[in-house]
Structure formats: structure tokens, C-alpha cells
Design an enzyme around this catalytic site. Sequence first.
Site, PDB file in Angstrom:
ATOM      1  N   TRP A 357       0.844  -1.215   0.000  1.00 42.72           N
ATOM      2  CA  TRP A 357       0.000   0.000   0.000  1.00 42.72           C
ATOM      3  C   TRP A 357       0.869   1.251   0.000  1.00 42.72           C
ATOM      4  O   TRP A 357       0.405   2.342  -0.302  1.00 42.72           O
ATOM      5  CB  TRP A 357      -0.943   0.016   1.216  1.00 42.72           C
ATOM      6  CG  TRP A 357      -0.294   0.294   2.556  1.00 42.72           C
ATOM      7  CD1 TRP A 357       0.709  -0.416   3.135  1.00 42.72           C
ATOM      8  CD2 TRP A 357      -0.594   1.368   3.468  1.00 42.72           C
ATOM      9  NE1 TRP A 357       1.040   0.130   4.369  1.00 42.72           N
ATOM     10  CE2 TRP A 357       0.253   1.227   4.600  1.00 42.72           C
ATOM     11  CE3 TRP A 357      -1.508   2.421   3.461  1.00 42.72           C
ATOM     12  CZ2 TRP A 357       0.228   2.106   5.691  1.00 42.72           C
ATOM     13  CZ3 TRP A 357      -1.532   3.288   4.558  1.00 42.72           C
ATOM     14  CH2 TRP A 357      -0.664   3.128   5.653  1.00 42.72           C
ATOM     15  N   ASP A 358       2.145   1.100   0.315  1.00 46.02           N
ATOM     16  CA  ASP A 358       3.087   2.210   0.320  1.00 46.02           C
ATOM     17  C   ASP A 358       3.008   3.023  -0.978  1.00 46.02           C
ATOM     18  O   ASP A 358       3.114   4.243  -0.972  1.00 46.02           O
ATOM     19  CB  ASP A 358       4.533   1.694   0.431  1.00 46.02           C
ATOM     20  CG  ASP A 358       4.772   0.780   1.622  1.00 46.02           C
ATOM     21  OD1 ASP A 358       3.834   0.111   2.053  1.00 46.02           O
ATOM     22  OD2 ASP A 358       5.926   0.727   2.088  1.00 46.02           O
ATOM     23  N   GLU A 488       0.855  -1.963  13.076  1.00 41.78           N
ATOM     24  CA  GLU A 488       0.921  -3.435  13.123  1.00 41.78           C
ATOM     25  C   GLU A 488       1.288  -3.960  14.504  1.00 41.78           C
ATOM     26  O   GLU A 488       1.409  -5.163  14.698  1.00 41.78           O
ATOM     27  CB  GLU A 488       1.916  -3.938  12.074  1.00 41.78           C
ATOM     28  CG  GLU A 488       1.417  -3.706  10.658  1.00 41.78           C
ATOM     29  CD  GLU A 488       2.433  -4.068   9.591  1.00 41.78           C
ATOM     30  OE1 GLU A 488       3.610  -4.279   9.945  1.00 41.78           O
ATOM     31  OE2 GLU A 488       2.053  -4.119   8.413  1.00 41.78           O
ATOM     32  N   LYS A 601       3.250   1.574  16.354  1.00 42.86           N
ATOM     33  CA  LYS A 601       4.372   1.424  15.417  1.00 42.86           C
ATOM     34  C   LYS A 601       4.459   2.611  14.463  1.00 42.86           C
ATOM     35  O   LYS A 601       5.526   3.105  14.153  1.00 42.86           O
ATOM     36  CB  LYS A 601       4.176   0.126  14.617  1.00 42.86           C
ATOM     37  CG  LYS A 601       5.265  -0.154  13.607  1.00 42.86           C
ATOM     38  CD  LYS A 601       4.980  -1.432  12.837  1.00 42.86           C
ATOM     39  CE  LYS A 601       6.094  -1.750  11.850  1.00 42.86           C
ATOM     40  NZ  LYS A 601       5.760  -2.834  10.941  1.00 42.86           N
ATOM     41  N   GLN A 602       3.310   3.031  13.941  1.00 41.53           N
ATOM     42  CA  GLN A 602       3.314   4.079  12.910  1.00 41.53           C
ATOM     43  C   GLN A 602       1.967   4.789  12.929  1.00 41.53           C
ATOM     44  O   GLN A 602       1.003   4.291  13.507  1.00 41.53           O
ATOM     45  CB  GLN A 602       3.547   3.457  11.540  1.00 41.53           C
ATOM     46  CG  GLN A 602       2.425   2.571  11.037  1.00 41.53           C
ATOM     47  CD  GLN A 602       2.890   1.611   9.954  1.00 41.53           C
ATOM     48  OE1 GLN A 602       3.327   0.520  10.267  1.00 41.53           O
ATOM     49  NE2 GLN A 602       2.790   2.018   8.712  1.00 41.53           N
TER      50      GLN A 602
HETATM   51  C1  BGC Z   1       4.780  -1.279   7.680  1.00 38.45           C
HETATM   52  C2  BGC Z   1       3.757  -1.369   6.571  1.00 38.45           C
HETATM   53  C3  BGC Z   1       4.456  -1.239   5.247  1.00 38.45           C
HETATM   54  C4  BGC Z   1       5.591  -2.256   5.130  1.00 38.45           C
HETATM   55  C5  BGC Z   1       6.408  -2.045   3.868  1.00 38.45           C
HETATM   56  C6  BGC Z   1       5.845  -2.347   7.466  1.00 38.45           C
HETATM   57  O1  BGC Z   1       6.821  -2.248   8.448  1.00 38.45           O
HETATM   58  O2  BGC Z   1       4.173  -1.480   8.930  1.00 38.45           O
HETATM   59  O3  BGC Z   1       2.822  -0.325   6.709  1.00 38.45           O
HETATM   60  O4  BGC Z   1       3.552  -1.433   4.213  1.00 38.45           O
HETATM   61  O5  BGC Z   1       6.460  -2.118   6.216  1.00 38.45           O
HETATM   62  O6  BGC Z   1       6.993  -0.777   3.846  1.00 38.45           O
END
Ligand code: BGC
Length: 769
Positions: A357-358, A488, A601-602
Amino acid sequence: MKDYFKVDEWKIIEEGFDPHYNKVAESVLSLGNGRMGQRANFEEAYSGETLQGNYVAGVYYPDKTRVGWWKNGYPEYFAKVLNAANWIGIDVTLGDEPLDLAKCEVLTFRRELNMQEGYLKRSFKAKTESGKEVGVESVRFCSMVDDECGAISYTITPLNFNGEITLTPYIDGDIVNKDSNYDEKFWDEVSKATTNDGGYLQLRTKKTGFEVATATKIVLLQDNAPLEFESTPIEKEKYIGTTVKVNVGAGKSITLLKYAANLSSQNHSKEELANKATAVINRVAAKGFGTILAEQAAAWAEKWKNNDIIIEGDAKAQQGIRFNIFQLNQTYTGEDDRLNIGPKGFTGEKYGGSTYWDTEAYCVPFYLATAEQKVARNLLLYRYKQLGKAIENAKLLGFKDGAALYPMVTMDGTECHNEWEITFEEIHRNGAIAFAIYNYVRYTGDEAYLGDYGLEVLIAISRFWSQRITWSADREQYVMLGVTGPNEYENNVNNNWYTSTIAVWCMKYTLEVIDKVKQADQAKYDELAAKITFDEGTESGRFADIVAKMYFPQDEKLGIYLQQDGYLDKEQLLVTDLPATERPLVQKWSWDRILRSVFIKQADVLQGLYFFEEDYDLETIRRNYDFYEPRTVHESSLSPCVHAILAAKLGDVERAYQFYLRTSRLDIDDYNNDTEDGCHITSMAGTWMSIVEGFGGMRVKDGMLSFNPLLPDEWKALSFQIGFRGSLLNIRIAKEGTTVRNLSDNSVTVMLNGASQLIEAKGEVLMRT
Ligand code: BGC
């Protein structure tokens, strides 16, 4: 955070050699041209720690899934961009002593990535175990002009001895992926040939049957003049080489030029690959190394013309943004709609080089503003073409009637991820794909895209949401159970605010687009509705009902949206309560402890407030930011940029600056201790956003660009270029004010701090601070 690389505005410089840092340096100093790429591995043999990496875009292997506990619905395989034939290798022997820096005393060492001109230079002096001192200088690049080619100039100078030097340039296809699930090798040999000055090796991937022919041609130079040479060809299984022996006097240099081409069966017929690769390599070698290096510099100058961001008065910040822009341009050029942007680009194996999804959430805005419109459109079309597989994917999980769940990770549209909480639950990715359609149309004004492609994707995604969301008789509202949000560090939660918000937005937007397409072209709409058997009355009715009656968790006392139900039951610690020795949590804490903790986490709620800021007043955004930011550990590279943009929006320029530095120098300074696996390419687009949307305050409103500039105290000025609907603007934000120059031949109207300004063709306006 490490201070390993020297600060320079146009270069990344490693001075002195620290073997423990070699893998990080190999990632940071990687090269690529959208078609192929490689880590900054040494040309000569190295027995120390290294991660070999040569990659050819779009060539992947379906590695059979390996999990401890199989769950129905898991994909059969994880597609991986392959570590492809190593074309950079040059074995060097001094007399009978192989040159290997791991076994030498390294007297001097420097690796330098020249971002302005697009090449990697390495020089060192080393003393072998027997006391021979030797100097080496190599320059190499992946050509932006001939994007199937790369070239190396490798100069070696015996410093304290006269004698025989043996050079063996080779192509080695007997390579492994470090992340191979079953320690398998992924390539078989098809054919090979050697000549006095090179040869080719053609390999085929197991299962997928991609073929890649790698051809090389070598030239020897002494005192800049070609040197006749005799060579001994070597042919082994999946390997070709050419051994050349030369006698060199102390202080004299010998240069080996090695040209290489990688041609893939994605672009050429398999039967013609070898001949074509040889023809390409002959053509490029005939131009000569100096010429192709000059072409490379010119191609990069052209890129920088529209892409550069200039930060005056802060070399570290300047280096950071240029590094990010450089890597993005090395990864994806938009020439080919079958390709996409892996989170590590061509800098490592992690994430399999696949699409996440990035791309939609972070990369699309960068390409919209810095490249031709077709580039962002190609990214959208990539998903459009995979719609059938997204529908199949949803079907496998029990959804029906054309509902689509795009994969979390994919190469060709098939889901490749296999951790249940992400594969089945991190469904917000569907929302990002819909949001990118909205973003693209908002930016470009290309409304025709909606009728041609966009609506079909939107309906399929909305169908998914409408089946995934269920009615709670208890609440008398719709709910979404068992999801994983962008954070996550929480799994299987109920009513993740972000996921519910983007799902509802998506259905609302789909309803709007249905009306728009109908108004523009009823026949086109009817044709689409028939094609996908869209029962407008019933299905739109269900979308609208969910939009009206969806439940969103919130806390009235705090005035915030809750990341999910029950978030406030957690022990409310802050990141400042964590000792530095316990971070990053993902490396220091058990997974169980992470899941139960409050730490994020984000950006999660904040990701939603960033996407849909127009729907929330500033104070709501501030309360949520003030609550969630101190609980966020930013252990995804995608996090600091969103925080930077929101901090800037809230006027907190100092925090925005700190987040900017963190996102832009994430890999240069190895913030998260994981750059050795590769660079965080997709978050680099987020870095760009934190400048343009953060400090530039750029938004698109009513078909116009709007700016609300803000300059960190540390900077004298900031300037960037933006392409918008056929116009090109240069924005310079300085202490005394903001100047917008219209570089195009047509006039443009922009909003500056809320006031509309017409700028004549080639004209400019200054808004004083
Ligand atoms: C992130 C995801 C991301 C993936 C690839 C993961 O660590 O939590 O949001 O899509 O990394 O960049």
C-alpha cells in the site's frame, strides 16, 4: 542513530572502512535505473560480511510459503524479486595472492555516491598479507540512458611491487537469495558463450520461466590507450569469466572497463535475448566509458532540473532530501506499467521487491508533482489491471459478487503475504488504492479516468467493505471487527478508527463517482454496470446505509478518536517512559508484550487525519496529534513523515523539522538499525511530502495549488519545483517571504496563505512574511 557518512550536499561519502558497517553502506550507496539495480558490493572478492544484490525489475520467483502453522486462505507462495546474475565481479590476484579486503590491512578507503551525476566511486589502498601494497579506483553506474546497461571502470595500481596482476571479470549466475524459504537456488542455466573480451550467460527462473541474458565486454587500458590482451575464457555451470594477465610496474596503473547488459524476456523474445544482449553491449561499448558516463550525468541533470529540492543553510537536511529523491528516481521511472515500487527498491531483498500500500499512500503524490502525468497514471493502471486477481483473492476468503480485496503484498496481483493478521486483516490497503484514484483525479483533473478505469475499481472495493462491515444489533450501528490497522503492533482489533474511516470514505466517494460518471456519460456508466452486474439500487443503498450508520470509536472526555475499541484500557505509558536500551521495541521486546502495550508502530489515527484533514477542524487534529504522537515509536519508516506534515500544519515547526530530519536521514543515519537489509525507498516519497506538504503546506483545492509556507529556523530558504496540470512552478520559501515563479508559458492561479494569486507566464509573485 549513527554519524557514519560524511555530510555533503550532493554526495554520500564513506571515509575509512568499518567492516561491521559494510552492509549498511552497501544499501545506502546502491545504484539503479528503474530497470535494474544493485547494492554497493565490491567488484573484487570479499570474504567479510556482505549482502550480494543485483536485481532486474519485474523478474521474480514464487517462493513456496513457509509458515509454522498453515491457515486456510494463505497464499501458496511469496513472490520475490530475485537476486540476479552478478555482473560486477572482477577477481584480482596479485602474483598468486588474491585481493580480498577482509584479509588485507586497509590503508585508505573511500566510497562515494555521486547523486548529481549518478555514479558510485570507490578507492582504496591496501596491504596484502605478504606486504604488497595496491591502490584501486572504481567507478560504476547503471545507465539512465541505456537502461539495460551498466558499466565499470576499475583501475589498479601496484604501489610497492612490479609484477603480474591477474584480472578475472566474470558473470556469476550461481547466486542465492538470502531470504530463500527452502535454501533453493532460483535460476537454471539456458546457455552461455565466452569470447576473448567477454561473453554472455542466459539464465531462466524456476517456475516463472523468466529469462535474463547478461552480456559483458571488457577493454583494457594503460595510460588511457587500449591495450591488446590475450585472455583465457572460463566456463562453469551458471558462470562465465575471462582471465587476463598483465605485467605492471610499481606506480603504473592498469584500467579494466567492464560493460554489462541485462536483457529480460519481459521485454524481448527468449530466442533473441543472447544476440540482442551482445548487440546492446557492443553498441554501448563503442560509445566508450567517458561518453556513457557523460550521458549519465546529463540524464541526471535533466532529472534534477524538475526534481531538486534546495535547502539553504543546512547541509545535513539538504543531503537527506537529495538522497531520498535520488533513490526514488533510481527505483521507478514510470516507463513501464508492469513495474512498481518495492519498499526496498533495488537495495535489498526484504519485502521481496513487491508492491505494498506504500505505493498508493506515499509514492503517488511524489510522482504526480515531479514526473509526467502518465507516471502516476501507470501506477494506478497497475492496480486496475490486477482487479481480476483482487476479486479472486476476496473470493478465496469468502467474499462474493465482485468484491475485491487487493493484496497486501504482490507482484502480479496475487496475494503473497502470509501472516494471518496482515494477510487477512490489514485490509486498509484497499482504502489506499481508492484514495490514490481520488488523489490522482484531484491533482490532474483527469476525470475521464474515473469512467474509463477508476469507478470499476471503486465499486469492487466498496463491495468488499460492504460485505466486511457487519451490523451490530447491540449498538444499532455498523461495525468492522477483527482488523489490523496501519499500526501493526496491534492485531485483530475491533473498530480500528482508521480502517473504518477509510472504508466509509471509500463508499461515499464511490457514490459520488457513480453520479459523476453518469452525468458525464450515461452510456458508459450503463456499460460498466452491465459488465460488473452492478445492481445500483440495492448496492448503492447498502453503501449509503453504512455511510450513515457506521460506528467510530472515540473518547468524548479526551476529545479524540480511539485507535480501536478498548485502546484506553491499556497502561497509558509514553515513549519518554521507555529507556533507550529497550528500543527499537521490535528488536528488544517479545511480540506479546508489544501487542499488549500502548505503543504505536506508525501513524494510524493520524494517518486518517492526514488523508482526510478537510473533514476535521484544527483543534480536533491537534488533540489527536498531542495524544498519539507521544505514544508512537515510529518503528515503521512510513511514520515520521506523516507526523512531520501534521506538526507543520499545527504550526509546530521545530517538531516538524525533527521529524523531517528523521525521515530524510533514516537510512543515512541508520535510525532503525535495519538499513543493512536495504533502504526504505517508499518512505522516501514521504520525506518529499514532508517538505512539500509539510513546510510548503501544499494542497490541491478546487483544482488549484495552495501553499501555506513555514520555514524551520535552521534553514535560510527552501525551494522546490512542482508540475501541475501542464504548468511548472518554482516555490522559494525564505525568511523574508515566499516567491512563486511560474516557469510555464501559460498563466497560473495559486492560493498563497488563503489568498488567490494570478501569476503570468514566466512571471512571479512574492508574498512577504
Ligand atoms: C509497515 C507497513 C508497510 C511495510 C512495507 C511495514 O513495516 O508497517 O505499513 O507497508 O512495512 O513498507
